[in-house]
Design an enzyme around this catalytic site. Structure first.
Site, PDB file in Angstrom:
ATOM      1  CG  ASN A   7       7.413  57.462  -2.195  1.00 56.39           C
ATOM      2  OD1 ASN A   7       7.019  57.855  -3.295  1.00 56.39           O
ATOM      3  ND2 ASN A   7       8.619  56.997  -2.002  1.00 56.39           N
ATOM      4  CG  ASP A   9       8.779  58.458  -5.627  1.00 56.45           C
ATOM      5  OD1 ASP A   9       8.871  59.674  -5.428  1.00 56.45           O
ATOM      6  OD2 ASP A   9       9.607  57.632  -5.208  1.00 56.45           O
ATOM      7  CG  HIS A  10       3.808  54.609  -7.148  1.00 58.44           C
ATOM      8  ND1 HIS A  10       4.602  54.000  -8.096  1.00 58.44           N
ATOM      9  CD2 HIS A  10       4.022  53.933  -6.005  1.00 58.44           C
ATOM     10  CE1 HIS A  10       5.259  53.009  -7.537  1.00 58.44           C
ATOM     11  NE2 HIS A  10       4.929  52.946  -6.266  1.00 58.44           N
ATOM     12  CG  HIS A  43      13.954  57.517  -5.064  1.00 67.06           C
ATOM     13  ND1 HIS A  43      14.029  56.148  -5.037  1.00 67.06           N
ATOM     14  CD2 HIS A  43      15.198  57.945  -5.359  1.00 67.06           C
ATOM     15  CE1 HIS A  43      15.270  55.771  -5.320  1.00 67.06           C
ATOM     16  NE2 HIS A  43      16.004  56.846  -5.526  1.00 67.06           N
ATOM     17  NE  ARG A  45      14.756  54.683  -9.622  1.00 65.24           N
ATOM     18  CZ  ARG A  45      14.876  53.602  -8.847  1.00 65.24           C
ATOM     19  NH1 ARG A  45      14.085  53.448  -7.804  1.00 65.24           N
ATOM     20  NH2 ARG A  45      15.752  52.674  -9.129  1.00 65.24           N
ATOM     21  NE  ARG A  49      12.912  53.851 -12.683  1.00 65.47           N
ATOM     22  CZ  ARG A  49      13.222  52.673 -12.145  1.00 65.47           C
ATOM     23  NH1 ARG A  49      12.329  52.002 -11.466  1.00 65.47           N
ATOM     24  NH2 ARG A  49      14.413  52.165 -12.297  1.00 65.47           N
ATOM     25  CD  GLU A  70      12.701  57.205  -0.654  1.00 67.61           C
ATOM     26  OE1 GLU A  70      12.919  56.591  -1.714  1.00 67.61           O
ATOM     27  OE2 GLU A  70      11.784  56.915   0.094  1.00 67.61           O
ATOM     28  CB  THR A 100      10.383  49.713  -6.050  1.00 65.34           C
ATOM     29  OG1 THR A 100      10.425  50.606  -4.934  1.00 65.34           O
ATOM     30  CG2 THR A 100      10.259  48.286  -5.525  1.00 65.34           C
ATOM     31  CB  THR A 101      14.459  51.248  -3.121  1.00 70.68           C
ATOM     32  OG1 THR A 101      14.141  52.517  -3.673  1.00 70.68           O
ATOM     33  CG2 THR A 101      15.831  51.275  -2.509  1.00 70.68           C
ATOM     34  CD  GLU A 151      12.466  54.780   5.075  1.00 68.56           C
ATOM     35  OE1 GLU A 151      12.818  55.953   4.834  1.00 68.56           O
ATOM     36  OE2 GLU A 151      11.624  54.163   4.389  1.00 68.56           O
ATOM     37  CG  HIS A 191      10.441  48.846   0.310  1.00 66.02           C
ATOM     38  ND1 HIS A 191       9.993  47.700  -0.296  1.00 66.02           N
ATOM     39  CD2 HIS A 191      10.964  49.617  -0.669  1.00 66.02           C
ATOM     40  CE1 HIS A 191      10.264  47.767  -1.582  1.00 66.02           C
ATOM     41  NE2 HIS A 191      10.846  48.925  -1.838  1.00 66.02           N
TER      42      HIS A 191
HETATM   43  N1  PXP Z   1      11.045  54.142   1.958  1.00 67.92           N
HETATM   44  C1  PXP Z   1      12.026  54.075   1.026  1.00 67.92           C
HETATM   45  C2  PXP Z   1      13.415  54.424   1.426  1.00 67.92           C
HETATM   46  C3  PXP Z   1      11.731  53.722  -0.305  1.00 67.92           C
HETATM   47  O1  PXP Z   1      12.713  53.681  -1.224  1.00 67.92           O
HETATM   48  C4  PXP Z   1      10.392  53.451  -0.656  1.00 67.92           C
HETATM   49  C5  PXP Z   1      10.053  53.113  -2.077  1.00 67.92           C
HETATM   50  O2  PXP Z   1      10.259  54.198  -2.891  1.00 67.92           O
HETATM   51  C6  PXP Z   1       9.416  53.550   0.347  1.00 67.92           C
HETATM   52  C7  PXP Z   1       9.770  53.871   1.641  1.00 67.92           C
HETATM   53  C8  PXP Z   1       7.963  53.318   0.042  1.00 67.92           C
HETATM   54  O3  PXP Z   1       7.777  51.974  -0.305  1.00 67.92           O
HETATM   55  P1  PXP Z   1       6.350  51.525  -0.824  1.00 67.92           P
HETATM   56  O4  PXP Z   1       6.072  52.262  -2.093  1.00 67.92           O
HETATM   57  O5  PXP Z   1       6.510  50.045  -1.003  1.00 67.92           O
HETATM   58  O6  PXP Z   1       5.361  51.886   0.262  1.00 67.92           O
END
Ligand code: PXP
Length: 239
Positions: A7, A9-10, A43, A45, A49, A70, A100-101, A151, A191
């Site tokens: 992921n 996103d960060h 993701h 959103r 963001r 996502e 976060t989610t 998931e 997650h």
């Molecule tokens: N899976 C889903 C569905 C998520 O929403 C997230 C967070 O965006 C992740 C995995 C990844 O989580 P983390 O950033 O804590 O590894």
């Protein structure tokens, strides 16, 4: 051998912090793939963001592996997915205020609404995964709405402070993974997973993919993104 979805996103979060163009999640995606990841996760959103619409369409163009989008279970988001055609959509709960989610999607409590979105995506040929708590009722509900994958939310396992608590969460994930597999759904997990806590989960043979973001990007700041991805890939694939 389980797959690793990264992921990114960060990377976009850091870019948005200054509102400029660096660091570029597209460049990160290329490096993540070169380092051996099996897919990219982003993701989109509602508040935009981090990942932007432009990132999403360019990512779909350039990546060589697979793109897991996502998104909230909303028709407006499904329309975007149908135009981009990612390789998979993962439906997640979404609240604007959250960092976060938080928590899984309540599929059992809103079957009709979720089924309508799943059907819409299926009509466009997009497989659908549902991000849910490791809970037998949620697994059954996911099956009822024709999800292709679940998931399993690993947040409670990841946050467990005591060994006994971690063991109980591990057992719950193992049990729910078994049921999902028996019901012919693919099983992913994610997650809160880190270099320390992911190894144990790889004992669960039904889990075919781990989606990990924060821990990999955090390590990437220290050691570089390719090394961070390679190290996580080695852990999830048991090599
Ligand atoms: N899976 C889903 C569905 C998520 O929403 C997230 C967070 O965006 C992740 C995995 C990844 O989580 P983390 O950033 O804590 O590894």
């Amino acid at each position: 051998m389980a797959r690793l979805g990264v992921n990114i996103d960060h990377v976009a979060t850091l870019r948005q912090a200054r509102g400029g163009s660096e660091p570029d999640p597209l460049a990160a995606a290329v490096l993540v793939e070169l380092a051996g990841a099996d897919g990219l996760v982003v993701h989109l959103r509602e508040d935009r963001r981090h990942i932007q619409d432009r990132d999403l369409s360019l990512l779909k163009e350039i990546i060589q592996t697979k793109l897991d989008l996502e998104m909230a279970a909303e028709e407006s988001m499904a329309k975007i997915a149908l135009s981009i055609k990612p390789h998979m959509v993962t439906l997640v709960p979404e609240r604007r205020q959250e960092l976060t989610t938080e928590g899984g999607l309540d599929v059992a409590g809103q079957k009709d609404r979720i089924k309508a979105i799943v059907d819409l995506l299926h009509d466009g040929g997009i497989p659908v995964s549902l991000f849910i708590e490791p809970d037998l009722n949620q697994i059954k509900a996911a099956h009822k709405v024709a999800a292709d994958y679940v998931e399993l939310h690993t947040g409670r396992y990841a946050n467990a402070r005591r060994l006994k608590e971690e063991q109980a969460e591990f057992e719950t994930i193992a049990q729910t993974a078994k049921l999902a597999y028996k019901l012919n759904m693919g099983v992913n997990a994610g997650h809160g997973l880190t270099y320390r806590n992911v190894k144990r989960l790889t004992q669960i043979p039904e889990i075919v993919e781990y989606n990990i973001g924060h821990s990999i990007i955090a390590r990437a700041v220290m050691v570089g993104i390719e090394r961070a991805v390679r190290e996580m890939k080695a852990l999830v694939s048991g090599s």
